[in-house]
Design a protein around this motif. Sequence first.
Motif: not given
Lengths: 816, 195
Positions: A93-107
């Motif tokens: 969540h430090i970098y917001h854009k990630i969570t828009i494009w990649i679902p959290e389960s991926c991460l």
Amino acid sequence: MGTERGGFSVLLLIVLCCCFGGKCELQDSKPSAQTEVPTGVELFPNELDEAQAFPDEEKAHLPVFTMDYARIQVPFEFTLWVLLASFAKIGFHIYHKITIWIPESCLLISVGLVVGAIMHAVKEEPPAVLNSDVFFLFMLPLIVLDNGYFMPTRPFFENIGTVLWYAVVGTLWNSIGIGMSLFAICQFEVFGVQDINLQENLLFASIISTVDPVAALNVFEDIGVNEQTYIVIFGEGLFNDAVTVVLYNMFTYLAALPVVEPTDVFVGTARFFLVALGGVLFGLLFGFVAAFTTRFTHNVRQIEPLFVFMYSYLAYLVAECFAISSVMALLTCAITMKYYVEENVSQRSCTTIRHVVKMLATISETLIFFFLGVVTITTEHEWNWAYILFTLLFAFLWRGIGILVLTQIINPFRTISLNFKDQFGLAYGGLRGAICFALVFTLPDNINRKNLFVTASVAVIIFTVFIQGISIRPIVEYMNIRKTNKDVNNINVEVHTRMMEHVLSGIEDLCGQWSHYYWKDKFKKFNDHVLRRILIRDNRAESSIVALYKKLELQVAIGLLDGPMGDLSAAPSIVSLHDERKEATRPKKKFLAADVRKMQDILSKNMYKIRQKTMNYTNKYNLPDDSRTREILIRRHASIRHSLRAESFRELPSQNIPKSQRYYSLQPGRDLETAFALRRRSHGGSGDVEHLSNLTPRSSSRSHVPMRRLNTIKETGNTATSSQPHSPPPGVDALDRGPGSLEGSSPQGRKVLVPAPKRRLLDQVDSGEEDPADSEPVQPPHLPPPGGWAPENQDPRANETLLRDPSQWSRASGRP
Amino acid sequence: MGSRASTLLRDEEIEEIKKETGFSHSQITRLYSRFTSLDKGENGTLSREDFQRIPELAINPLGDRIINAFFPEGEDQVNFRGFMRTLAHFRPIEDNEKSKNAAVSEPLNSRTNKLMFAFRLYDLDRDDKISRDELLQVLRMMVGVNISDDQLGSIADRTIQEADTNGDNSISFNEFIKVLEKVDVEQKMSIRFLH
């Protein structure tokens, strides 16, 4: 940002080192302990220290520094794992854009993969904690509790037919379809999987067909999917967990049998329904008991949240004991309980419950995904190209066909049919999730191709989560963009169409389009006369009017400061009345096309989406977001208070606001700033009580009127602070009739807003008192005799519900 | 509830409403049961409080204005006829109605009347013009807190500029109609009332 990331990675490294260091330590000490102990036992039967066996020759002395890792090992490692996973979450969540494009389960899986790779490199084994019992008894209930507790009840019950249809029939369709197809594949010798019999195939198929569409929901939230579709996707994801677990148990049992006979199939079906209904009954029972218990907990507020958890867990365990669907029991228990419990418990307990539920569920799910990543690397896999590829293919295929067929059948029965976009969302958004992995990992070992199953599931999960999860957003946006044609030069269209959409959704709500009156009314009557009387604590208003009103103000003030609205007090200067006069002299601005585009951009990002297009409660990893509701309600409330002040009417230059316009939450010429300026004044410390009593008689009576409307005034007897003047202000004239009704309407509207919509009509069932009050807004203090103001059932709810965060209600009703 | 509703609503009344608004018999009955369930005082009229009790309406950004649209100028109670008359604006335009143009006085749910409804939501002072101030009001209600007022002011200015053809710095009803000519108003302002 840079230092954050740097610090974070250093922290991560440290944690990892501790993790491994600890393990190595353990491994070293183990062999030594083992060799030491036998000799120790012979010579010194009393001394059983494992790691630090005293040598018998030396004189025993007190060691200065000891370390006993084995003792703390299990909890320590568990904590480290959870901590590691949580750091990963912080990192995303430090970098917001990630969570828009990649679902959290991926991460999460990715991080798990990385850790697994590291462990593999140093030849470590992941802690063998994920076994069947741990999963079913500890992790699953947490996830299910979260799902059940945050389920938006009203939309859910309106769509319950469709949801169950997709969940039950859909899952059955998928399981049987995939199972049969795979069994057919197994017949081919060339693939080398002949030894998997039908039961095992069915078992595997039932595991694979569980979907977890939450990631897809986040995407749909942005592009705008019908509310009904939303709840169908959400509900389906929820209930097919229940169905899958039932099927899983059934098929595991069947797989152990050597031969399956047709009678077993019938028995199986009968058992299926028995199990499901039994679960619901258990859940209802425990839910009601929990609600009843919370009726008496007003003296032990600190442990109120405990009841929620304990009762739900009990429901789960008891259902497990009887081999009934524990998931259904837990879901039903949570849904039932929430409604009544949230009225009985204090505000803080309410918040605590919600936060803890979310927290536990997040831990559970995070751990499972994390574990998935680790296990992927460290377990020995059995890879069979054919089986796995066909599994992928069939999973995809059967889900797609299933959705199409099922939708065709159910659409005629629905008020809003599911169109192609919805169906696509349902089908493509069917990612496999944590439960799928956990179920397959905990298969009993007597399934002979267990490793193959594990590998196949992991492959399916990783494929769906990564590929489908990441690609769903671009595809859907593409589909959506194709349909809308943006007219570059026309802002009017945007503004006015959005306005019309709001109006339309408002009128729809007004007409109560989507509820089935008959059953709903029946249930409401039953609820009101029977259930609520038993289950909800009857609390006579003990605090005074003023204190209560103060609490309400505090409530809203906290809400103001808490959210992004905290900045509102520092809002940029709003166009004031004076600027309006200058308008005629303002030169006409030239707007470039770029400006217009920017405006359109701003508008589309900031205009409130209409009710049907935003679903804030479906984001699994966050608490429901109610900032929009709060903004709107605060605006209304602020301007209500604002309009109550006598000064406000004198301040305005001779503006004769026609009566009809006084009802608007933002009145012409009024601006937000003055509204908030007044509020700010009133929030100066604990100035409320003093403020109110310092007001001029006229304004104080007026400001007390809303309190009457709030029904808190019913306790005329014990108002110690009845410094309210009882004579009607002298100059009350027709002009004041406006605010009278205004205060009458809006705060009351505010009060009754707060309870869940299901209870809405209940509020007024027993009160005729509203009406005599309505007809005499001008002379509030002379209202009908105390008899009419006797405390009644409504009060406790009014009092308690005032304290409720408007968000709770809005969440309950599913509003953003 | 259903039986009680129909006995209170006489058939002649239903016929009149049907003629005036174009709803079908069952739709009227259904909406009447909704009306009575909203009417807590059971006196056959709805007040503003009754509307404000609907939670969804309260968090609708334009909730107050929608409610106000039901009440004729200066009144505080609306009876069932008035209720239906307002709702009639939202009836979908059926194909067979499109053909009878000027045969009857314009039905309540014609495109023009739908647009008039929307126009009136902006135009509070009923001067048949949407001034910049009125537009700003509605914009502010529809928008979150992240837009500064300068930006909102510019948007309002631009909106008026686009629509205003006669240079009076406000939008008249005809200008309003013109600017929305390409928009499918019939669909945007229609509810599929269940039969």
